[in-house]
Design a protein around this motif. Structure first.
Motif, PDB file in Angstrom:
ATOM      1  N   LYS A   1      -1.180   8.248 -10.117  1.00 23.28           N
ATOM      2  CA  LYS A   1      -2.024   8.165 -11.316  1.00 23.28           C
ATOM      3  C   LYS A   1      -1.268   7.525 -12.475  1.00 23.28           C
ATOM      4  O   LYS A   1      -1.793   6.660 -13.172  1.00 23.28           O
ATOM      5  CB  LYS A   1      -2.534   9.558 -11.705  1.00 23.28           C
ATOM      6  N   HIS A   2      -0.044   7.968 -12.692  1.00 24.77           N
ATOM      7  CA  HIS A   2       0.745   7.399 -13.790  1.00 24.77           C
ATOM      8  C   HIS A   2       1.018   5.919 -13.550  1.00 24.77           C
ATOM      9  O   HIS A   2       0.919   5.095 -14.471  1.00 24.77           O
ATOM     10  CB  HIS A   2       2.056   8.183 -13.954  1.00 24.77           C
ATOM     11  N   ARG A   3       1.367   5.565 -12.313  1.00 20.73           N
ATOM     12  CA  ARG A   3       1.662   4.156 -12.008  1.00 20.73           C
ATOM     13  C   ARG A   3       0.420   3.289 -12.208  1.00 20.73           C
ATOM     14  O   ARG A   3       0.513   2.147 -12.646  1.00 20.73           O
ATOM     15  CB  ARG A   3       2.189   4.010 -10.577  1.00 20.73           C
ATOM     16  N   ARG A   4      -0.757   3.824 -11.883  1.00 27.98           N
ATOM     17  CA  ARG A   4      -1.991   3.054 -12.079  1.00 27.98           C
ATOM     18  C   ARG A   4      -2.278   2.880 -13.578  1.00 27.98           C
ATOM     19  O   ARG A   4      -2.643   1.790 -14.028  1.00 27.98           O
ATOM     20  CB  ARG A   4      -3.169   3.758 -11.391  1.00 27.98           C
TER      21      ARG A   4
ATOM     22  N   GLU B   1      -2.905   9.080  -5.154  1.00 31.07           N
ATOM     23  CA  GLU B   1      -2.265  10.110  -5.966  1.00 31.07           C
ATOM     24  C   GLU B   1      -0.937  10.586  -5.385  1.00 31.07           C
ATOM     25  O   GLU B   1       0.049  10.680  -6.114  1.00 31.07           O
ATOM     26  CB  GLU B   1      -3.213  11.295  -6.156  1.00 31.07           C
ATOM     27  N   PRO B   2      -0.855  10.876  -4.070  1.00 31.59           N
ATOM     28  CA  PRO B   2       0.457  11.330  -3.557  1.00 31.59           C
ATOM     29  C   PRO B   2       1.489  10.211  -3.405  1.00 31.59           C
ATOM     30  O   PRO B   2       2.640  10.493  -3.079  1.00 31.59           O
ATOM     31  CB  PRO B   2       0.116  11.932  -2.194  1.00 31.59           C
TER      32      PRO B   2
ATOM     33  N   LEU C   1       0.871  -1.178   0.000  1.00 30.77           N
ATOM     34  CA  LEU C   1       0.000   0.000   0.000  1.00 30.77           C
ATOM     35  C   LEU C   1       0.908   1.229   0.000  1.00 30.77           C
ATOM     36  O   LEU C   1       1.764   1.373   0.880  1.00 30.77           O
ATOM     37  CB  LEU C   1      -0.903   0.009   1.235  1.00 30.77           C
ATOM     38  N   ILE C   2       0.726   2.106  -0.985  1.00 30.61           N
ATOM     39  CA  ILE C   2       1.663   3.218  -1.155  1.00 30.61           C
ATOM     40  C   ILE C   2       0.907   4.541  -1.235  1.00 30.61           C
ATOM     41  O   ILE C   2       0.135   4.774  -2.168  1.00 30.61           O
ATOM     42  CB  ILE C   2       2.524   2.997  -2.420  1.00 30.61           C
ATOM     43  N   GLY C   3       1.148   5.385  -0.236  1.00 35.28           N
ATOM     44  CA  GLY C   3       0.472   6.676  -0.225  1.00 35.28           C
ATOM     45  C   GLY C   3       1.045   7.613   0.818  1.00 35.28           C
ATOM     46  O   GLY C   3       0.422   8.596   1.191  1.00 35.28           O
ATOM     47  N   GLY C   4       2.238   7.309   1.308  1.00 33.14           N
ATOM     48  CA  GLY C   4       2.834   8.115   2.373  1.00 33.14           C
ATOM     49  C   GLY C   4       3.591   9.316   1.848  1.00 33.14           C
ATOM     50  O   GLY C   4       3.827   9.456   0.653  1.00 33.14           O
TER      51      GLY C   4
END
Lengths: 240, 312
Positions: free
Chosen positions: B216-219, B180-181, B155-158
């Motif tokens: 967003k780009h990674r998704r 997004e961040p 999970l990545i959002g930090g």
């Protein structure tokens, strides 16, 4: 040692190893009669998406067709630092290469890394540190981070860092420091035939089990890692 | 006026708390079933880094990572959360060894998934050799666990994103959720600029950073399977979804990944900017992607439909 002299000393019975744009691909006959796959990075080349995908593809192809050990020769820069590489997802390409090497090793293709020049950061993680046994040749100069850059980040002078490096192997560049950590398993003798040393290693490969933390403890370079990992593992096994 | 955080009902807190702004411990508290978390080697054990004092730097009693066991919607999970506010969440000897030990236990048990809440700048430079090696050990432990049948979800959002060796560990996971961040990369913006110059990458151009490395780009690339809005609830739902979706690991996944990445290079290798990639992907008004709300973006990402959980 130059790559040519290393290849000649490793494979006196001949090889078809070629270097193309810094990428090493080929195979060689070992004295035991088995064929080894040989890959790697030469000429201090940075590993970007283009290099990584060629290396992983070459190993995957071999998994379908061949047996025998896989040698990973390393004289690289760090990962290629560029907008294009990051835009395309360099982390996935480097992970993919590491995963292919790790899984090849777990599937009957023992992997040996041979660090003969430079390497750093993500490039080292994707190559040498993804093999079962990492060997250093005298003169190799791996560096997770070079001292000038460290000086910048830590705001300490290079002289101060050099002084601190004498008392701890934990941050300073160099083959012997990585060996004390348990990252480099052994350092070969550059004056003796490498074929003999490779043969001895392959005849007595350690089992597929990551013991680098225990090795780091034995050598006094990483006193806490093995114990902490073991304690967490025990607690986790009790917790379910 | 909003009520003080502690007085809110749990259901309200999980919906309103930002993953990005929360501490590692708050993330664990809100992600897991209430009261279910048990920590292994918590701060009371004072297992600090033995190396930071060489640099006269303050230590933290948990060395910037919290690992343990808990329940998610009633089912057991192992979980690790990095604290991005301590040393940028960077991997040191103790920090990394905790995650390695957790993964090794998961490998033995086989049936309990592992959640990794990344928040890291990569290797901790003051203990660079130990940190680099810790990352190599974690990558190996992730692959051994996955081979044994364990699902490892990132999970990545930090605030610190997921950089350096953290990006490589993320690449080893069974699947990722990103907001997004949540930035995922190897070399950070400042590192590229320092090494290659401001013409190559202007680290102060925040829009450039977000669209090159951001969630967003990674998704859209398919590197992450789920795009989560920046709330604890969205990440909890994403974790549950991914645990349900991820299949067994085998060499076939790596062969599929080879094809997936080679195809990406063929299609987008000549693109100079993320907007060019999105345009080449058939997105009309590609330049507006950064402005899309989470809901609008999720609809777009689902329409593009690129995933990686069967090819990684």
């Amino acid at each position: 040692m130059t790559l040519d002299s290393i290849l000649a000393s490793l494979f006196p019975d001949g090889h078809d190893v070629r270097i193309d744009k810094g990428v090493i691909l080929g195979s060689a006959m070992l004295r035991s009669g088995t064929t080894a796959l040989v890959i790697g990075v030469a000429d201090r080349t940075a590993i970007g998406v283009d290099e990584a995908i060629r290396l992983s593809g070459y190993v995957l192809q071999s998994l379908d067709r061949e047996s025998g050990p896989i040698l990973v020769l390393v004289d690289s820069d760090s990962q290629r630092m560029s907008k294009r590489d990051e835009l395309l997802g360099l982390n996935e390409f480097l992970s993919h290469l590491a995963k292919v090497l790790i899984c090849a090793d777990m599937n009957g293709r023992p992997t040996v890394g041979l660090l003969y020049g430079h390497s750093a950061a993500g490039a080292l993680l994707a190559t040498g540190l993804a093999t079962r046994v990492l060997v250093g040749l005298p003169g190799a100069d791996p560096a997770v981070m070079d001292l000038p850059s460290m000086a910048k980040v830590t705001k300490l002078s290079i002289e101060t860092l050099q002084e601190k490096a004498k008392s701890t192997p934990v941050f300073a560049p160099g083959l012997s420091n990585l060996a004390r950590m348990g990252a480099v398993h052994l350092i070969w003798n550059g004056a003796a035939p490498l074929a003999d040393q490779l043969e001895a290693l392959l005849a007595d490969m350690p089992e597929v089990l990551d013991r680098r933390d225990a090795l780091g403890k034995e050598r006094g370079g990483r006193l806490k890692a093995a114990d902490i990992a073991e304690r967490v593992r025990d607690l986790a096994l009790q917790a379910r | 006026m909003t009520a003080p955080l502690r007085q809110m009902a749990p259901a309200e807190r999980i919906r309103t708390t930002s993953f990005n702004e929360a501490s590692a411990r708050t993330r664990l508290e809100l992600l897991l079933d209430p009261g279910s978390f048990v920590e292994f080697i918590g701060p009371e054990k004072r297992e600090i880094s033995p190396h930071l004092k060489i640099f006269d730097l303050p230590e933290q009693f948990d060395d910037g990572i919290v690992v343990g066991h808990g329940r998610l919607d009633g089912s057991p999970v192992f979980i690790a959360a990095q604290e991005g506010r301590f040393m940028g969440g960077a991997f040191g000897e103790v920090h990394g060894a905790k995650l390695t030990g957790l993964l090794r236990a998961a490998r033995q048990i086989r049936s309990i998934p592992v959640l990794i809440l990344f928040d890291t700048g990569g290797v901790r430079l003051q203990e660079a050799n130990a940190g680099e090696l810790a990352i190599a050990e974690i990558m190996r432990a992730v692959m051994e666990a996955r081979t044994a049948g364990v699902k490892v979800i990132g999970l990545i959002g930090g605030r610190s994103g997921c950089y350096g060796g953290g990006g490589l560990i993320a690449g080893c996971c069974s699947a990722l959720a990103v907001s997004e961040p949540g930035r995922i990369a190897v070399s950070g913006p400042e590192v590229i600029e320092t090494n290659r110059g401001v013409e190559e990458f202007d680290s102060r151009d925040r829009a450039l950073v977000w669209r090159t490395m951001g969630g967003k780009h990674r998704r859209l690339l398919g590197a992450a399977d789920v795009f989560a809005d920046d709330t604890m609830l969205a990440f909890r739902d994403a974790a549950l979804d991914l645990i349900g979706l991820v299949g067994a690991f085998g060499l076939d996944k790596l062969r599929a990944e080879q094809g997936r990445l080679a195809d990406r290079l063929r299609r987008f290798g000549a693109c100079e900017d993320a907007v060019d990639i999105w345009r080449a992907d058939g997105i009309v008004h590609a330049e507006t992607v950064p402005e899309l709300s989470a809901d609008q973006f999720i609809a777009l990402a689902n329409r593009i439909g690129r995933t990686s959980r069967d090819a990684r």
